[in-house]
Design a protein around this motif. Structure first.
Motif, mmCIF file in Angstrom:
data_model
loop_
_atom_site.group_PDB
_atom_site.id
_atom_site.type_symbol
_atom_site.label_atom_id
_atom_site.label_comp_id
_atom_site.label_asym_id
_atom_site.label_seq_id
_atom_site.Cartn_x
_atom_site.Cartn_y
_atom_site.Cartn_z
ATOM 1 N N ILE A 95 -0.443 5.738 1.011
ATOM 2 C CA ILE A 95 0.359 5.167 -0.066
ATOM 3 C C ILE A 95 -0.563 4.692 -1.184
ATOM 4 O O ILE A 95 -1.755 4.476 -0.986
ATOM 5 C CB ILE A 95 1.272 4.027 0.446
ATOM 6 C CG1 ILE A 95 0.481 2.951 1.187
ATOM 7 C CG2 ILE A 95 2.370 4.603 1.327
ATOM 8 C CD1 ILE A 95 1.317 1.758 1.634
ATOM 9 N N TYR A 96 0.022 4.538 -2.366
ATOM 10 C CA TYR A 96 -0.728 4.272 -3.591
ATOM 11 C C TYR A 96 -0.076 3.126 -4.346
ATOM 12 O O TYR A 96 1.155 3.036 -4.410
ATOM 13 C CB TYR A 96 -0.704 5.543 -4.450
ATOM 14 C CG TYR A 96 -1.189 5.384 -5.864
ATOM 15 C CD1 TYR A 96 -2.511 5.615 -6.192
ATOM 16 C CD2 TYR A 96 -0.307 5.024 -6.884
ATOM 17 C CE1 TYR A 96 -2.959 5.488 -7.499
ATOM 18 C CE2 TYR A 96 -0.745 4.898 -8.191
ATOM 19 C CZ TYR A 96 -2.068 5.131 -8.492
ATOM 20 O OH TYR A 96 -2.503 5.010 -9.781
ATOM 21 N N ALA A 116 -6.532 -2.710 -14.834
ATOM 22 C CA ALA A 116 -5.786 -1.926 -13.838
ATOM 23 C C ALA A 116 -6.762 -1.376 -12.816
ATOM 24 O O ALA A 116 -7.885 -1.011 -13.151
ATOM 25 C CB ALA A 116 -5.033 -0.786 -14.506
ATOM 26 N N GLN A 117 -6.320 -1.343 -11.556
ATOM 27 C CA GLN A 117 -7.118 -0.762 -10.473
ATOM 28 C C GLN A 117 -6.174 -0.081 -9.502
ATOM 29 O O GLN A 117 -5.241 -0.695 -8.996
ATOM 30 C CB GLN A 117 -7.918 -1.834 -9.735
ATOM 31 C CG GLN A 117 -8.659 -1.323 -8.509
ATOM 32 C CD GLN A 117 -9.746 -0.313 -8.850
ATOM 33 O OE1 GLN A 117 -10.653 -0.619 -9.597
ATOM 34 N NE2 GLN A 117 -9.647 0.891 -8.298
ATOM 35 N N ALA A 118 -6.421 1.198 -9.258
ATOM 36 C CA ALA A 118 -5.642 1.934 -8.269
ATOM 37 C C ALA A 118 -6.203 1.643 -6.887
ATOM 38 O O ALA A 118 -7.416 1.510 -6.708
ATOM 39 C CB ALA A 118 -5.700 3.428 -8.552
ATOM 40 N N VAL A 119 -5.304 1.517 -5.910
ATOM 41 C CA VAL A 119 -5.688 1.315 -4.518
ATOM 42 C C VAL A 119 -4.818 2.219 -3.643
ATOM 43 O O VAL A 119 -3.690 2.548 -3.997
ATOM 44 C CB VAL A 119 -5.553 -0.160 -4.061
ATOM 45 C CG1 VAL A 119 -6.575 -1.040 -4.757
ATOM 46 C CG2 VAL A 119 -4.150 -0.703 -4.289
ATOM 47 N N THR A 120 -5.368 2.626 -2.505
ATOM 48 C CA THR A 120 -4.623 3.444 -1.545
ATOM 49 C C THR A 120 -4.782 2.847 -0.150
ATOM 50 O O THR A 120 -5.700 2.068 0.109
ATOM 51 C CB THR A 120 -5.112 4.906 -1.528
ATOM 52 O OG1 THR A 120 -6.482 4.938 -1.146
ATOM 53 C CG2 THR A 120 -4.918 5.582 -2.869
ATOM 54 N N LYS A 121 -3.879 3.242 0.728
ATOM 55 C CA LYS A 121 -3.927 2.753 2.108
ATOM 56 C C LYS A 121 -3.287 3.786 3.022
ATOM 57 O O LYS A 121 -2.248 4.364 2.685
ATOM 58 C CB LYS A 121 -3.168 1.425 2.214
ATOM 59 C CG LYS A 121 -3.247 0.764 3.566
ATOM 60 C CD LYS A 121 -2.530 -0.583 3.527
ATOM 61 C CE LYS A 121 -2.682 -1.333 4.819
ATOM 62 N NZ LYS A 121 -1.993 -2.629 4.777
ATOM 63 N N ASP A 122 -3.912 4.029 4.165
ATOM 64 C CA ASP A 122 -3.308 4.867 5.196
ATOM 65 C C ASP A 122 -2.404 3.992 6.054
ATOM 66 O O ASP A 122 -2.812 2.903 6.458
ATOM 67 C CB ASP A 122 -4.391 5.494 6.078
ATOM 68 C CG ASP A 122 -5.217 6.528 5.336
ATOM 69 O OD1 ASP A 122 -4.638 7.253 4.498
ATOM 70 O OD2 ASP A 122 -6.432 6.613 5.586
#
Length: 68
Positions: A4-5, A48-54
């Motif tokens: 997810i983002y 702004a900073q994009a982050v992702t997670k499994d």
């Protein structure tokens, strides 16, 4: 497993750093470089900073990403 983002945004204050740090402490990972831009309407810099997670569950549009 799904990835997810989120795009974290905030004025250029310590609040932005705290928001990103909180996400990192919950298992989110940085995705790319941060961005900064001037908001001429409000007269402030924005970050702004994009982050992702499994995650183990399947993604669905109704999920609250910040609670993952």
């Amino acid at each position: 497993m799904s990835k997810i983002y989120r795009l974290l945004t905030e004025d250029d204050t310590s609040d932005f750093c705290h928001k990103v740090s909180l996400a990192l402490s919950k298992g989110w990972e940085l995705h790319g470089a941060p961005s900064i831009a001037f908001d001429p309407v409000r007269g402030v810099m924005r970050c702004a900073q994009a982050v992702t997670k499994d995650i183990e569950t399947a993604y669905h549009p109704e999920m609250k990403l910040g609670q993952q």
